[in-house]
Design an enzyme around this catalytic site. Structure first.
Site, short mmCIF file in Angstrom:
data_model
loop_
_atom_site.label_atom_id
_atom_site.label_comp_id
_atom_site.label_asym_id
_atom_site.label_seq_id
_atom_site.Cartn_x
_atom_site.Cartn_y
_atom_site.Cartn_z
N LYS A 1 0.84 -1.19 0.00
CA LYS A 1 0.00 0.00 0.00
C LYS A 1 0.88 1.24 0.00
O LYS A 1 1.98 1.25 0.55
CB LYS A 1 -0.98 0.02 1.17
CG LYS A 1 -0.36 0.00 2.55
CD LYS A 1 -1.46 -0.10 3.61
CE LYS A 1 -0.89 -0.04 5.02
NZ LYS A 1 -0.34 1.26 5.39
N LYS B 1 0.45 -1.45 9.68
CA LYS B 1 1.56 -0.67 9.16
C LYS B 1 1.23 0.83 9.12
O LYS B 1 0.07 1.24 9.15
CB LYS B 1 1.93 -1.16 7.76
CG LYS B 1 2.33 -2.63 7.71
CD LYS B 1 3.65 -2.86 8.44
CE LYS B 1 3.95 -4.33 8.61
NZ LYS B 1 3.28 -4.95 9.76
N ASP B 2 2.30 1.64 8.99
CA ASP B 2 2.16 3.09 8.91
C ASP B 2 1.22 3.49 7.77
O ASP B 2 1.17 2.82 6.74
CB ASP B 2 3.52 3.74 8.69
CG ASP B 2 4.46 3.54 9.87
OD1 ASP B 2 4.98 2.42 10.01
OD2 ASP B 2 4.66 4.49 10.63
N SER B 3 0.52 4.61 7.97
CA SER B 3 -0.42 5.09 6.96
C SER B 3 0.28 5.86 5.84
O SER B 3 0.15 5.51 4.66
CB SER B 3 -1.48 5.99 7.61
OG SER B 3 -2.22 5.28 8.57
N GLN C 1 2.18 7.51 16.37
CA GLN C 1 1.06 6.89 15.64
C GLN C 1 0.05 6.24 16.59
O GLN C 1 -1.12 6.11 16.25
CB GLN C 1 1.57 5.83 14.65
CG GLN C 1 2.56 6.34 13.64
CD GLN C 1 4.00 6.08 14.07
OE1 GLN C 1 4.39 6.38 15.20
NE2 GLN C 1 4.78 5.53 13.17
#
Length: 370
Positions: free
Chosen positions: A65, A91-93, A169
């Protein structure tokens, strides 16, 4: 240790830098999403190298992504795969990320497909649990002071570890208050939790968000609902129920994310506070336990929970109860190195790359964390 001058660090319970060097702000940028790359680690190897066993009822896919948050990625992947996939890590955006997902039973619906910044590629069938051991990071650090960055990287590589703070986050960066919503929930003040969720604008939020929240804070609920941008559809859904029923508990239950998320964020904040207390005393245990009940807390955590005025990390009205949290006090920073502008390292599962960046860059978290 050195104190961070940034309010958000203090607000999230991590006021200290670990390495005792007089480092000023580096003045760097981390271009996102392309400059922040995350590859899930499976059994000690990158997930891009994972080879399924070839048999079993788990249909394993590589999901990539780009600049897509977890919830949106799962919604898009569900459409592509015909069912909601199981994940082994979030996971990180605002990043380019690779991870494994899988569906169970039936036959694989697709071999390869993409939609809206999400791509899935079928790897094969598998017959056993997939072991998630961490994440590998490649982060581009753009700075006029590469020599100074290299010096700092060398110092951290020698230290090899950092406090295992929960990073930005976990709480939000533009709107860092998920833990304060959780605190209000466990204190039994659902009206306060609603106000923190829907109102109280932060200066870094988009103008349309601030307008919605300001109207809410002024008690102009219908006007706020009319002004709500599409991106605030979860908040609009909560406010609509509040207008209909007038019941804070019913309104909170309309939030699409499990409300346990907020209580767990508060528990993460408590962990950060406990860890900071131990660091101050220079007596840090190998692991820290933040129990669901203050009556079972020990040491610094007992003091912190008492000062917070919280007896149970639970809400009977919302049917929430946190589990005891057991977390290592330190995280190992593996394979740390600098190749040109690219910072590379690996962390264990549940550890935050932004904690590494804050230690090295010593600058406003808003410039690098998300």
């Amino acid at each position: 240790m050195r104190r961070s001058p940034y309010y958000i660090d203090v607000m999230l319970g991590m006021p200290y830098y670990y390495l005792d060097f007089d480092w000023g702000p580096l003045g760097a940028q981390v271009p996102r999403p392309d400059g922040f790359r995350v590859v899930e680690e499976v059994a000690g190897a990158p997930c891009t190298e994972f080879r399924p066993s070839g048999s079993g009822n788990m249909h394993v896919y590589l999901l990539t992504k780009v600049g897509v948050d977890h919830s949106t990625a799962m919604r898009l992947a569900s459409r592509l795969l015909g069912s909601r996939p199981h994940v082994i890590g979030i996971k990180d955006s605002n990043a380019v990320t690779c991870q494994l997902v899988y569906t169970v039973g039936g036959s694989p619906r697709v071999r390869e497909a993409r939609r809206g910044g999400v791509e899935v590629r079928y790897l094969g069938d598998h017959d056993r649990r997939v072991e998630h051991t961490g994440n590998r990071f490649s982060i581009r650090v753009v700075t006029q002071r590469l020599d100074e960055l290299a010096r700092r990287v060398s110092a951290l590589a020698s230290a090899k570890r950092l406090p295992a703070y929960f990073g930005y986050q976990r709480f939000g960066l533009v709107r860092p208050n998920s833990h304060t919503v959780g605190r209000a929930i466990v204190r039994g003040n659902l009206r306060e939790a609603l106000d923190l969720l829907l109102g109280r604008p932060f200066s870094g939020e988009p103008e349309a968000w601030r307008e919605f929240r300001e109207l809410y804070d002024r008690g102009m609920y219908r006007e706020a609902l009319e002004a709500a941008p599409r991106s605030l559809w979860p908040e609009a859904r909560v406010l609509r129920e509040l207008l209909r029923s007038g019941d804070p508990a019913r309104a909170m239950r309309r939030y699409p994310m499990p409300l346990s998320f907020f209580v767990e964020a508060y528990q993460s904040y408590l962990f950060n506070l406990c860890l900071s207390r131990y660091l101050e005393a220079n007596e840090v245990p190998e692991r820290i336990v933040v129990p669901s009940s203050a009556s079972r807390a020990e040491g610094a955590c007992r003091d912190v929970m008492n000062e917070e005025g919280v007896s149970e990390l639970a809400s009977s009205e919302l049917s929430i109860r946190a589990r005891d949290m057991v977390r290592d006090s330190f995280m190992e920073v593996r394979g740390l190195g600098l190749s040109g502008e690219w910072l590379e390292f690996s962390l264990g599962r549940g550890m935050y790359a932004t904690v590494v960046l804050r230690e090295l860059l010593r600058q406003d978290p808003l410039t690098f964390a998300g």
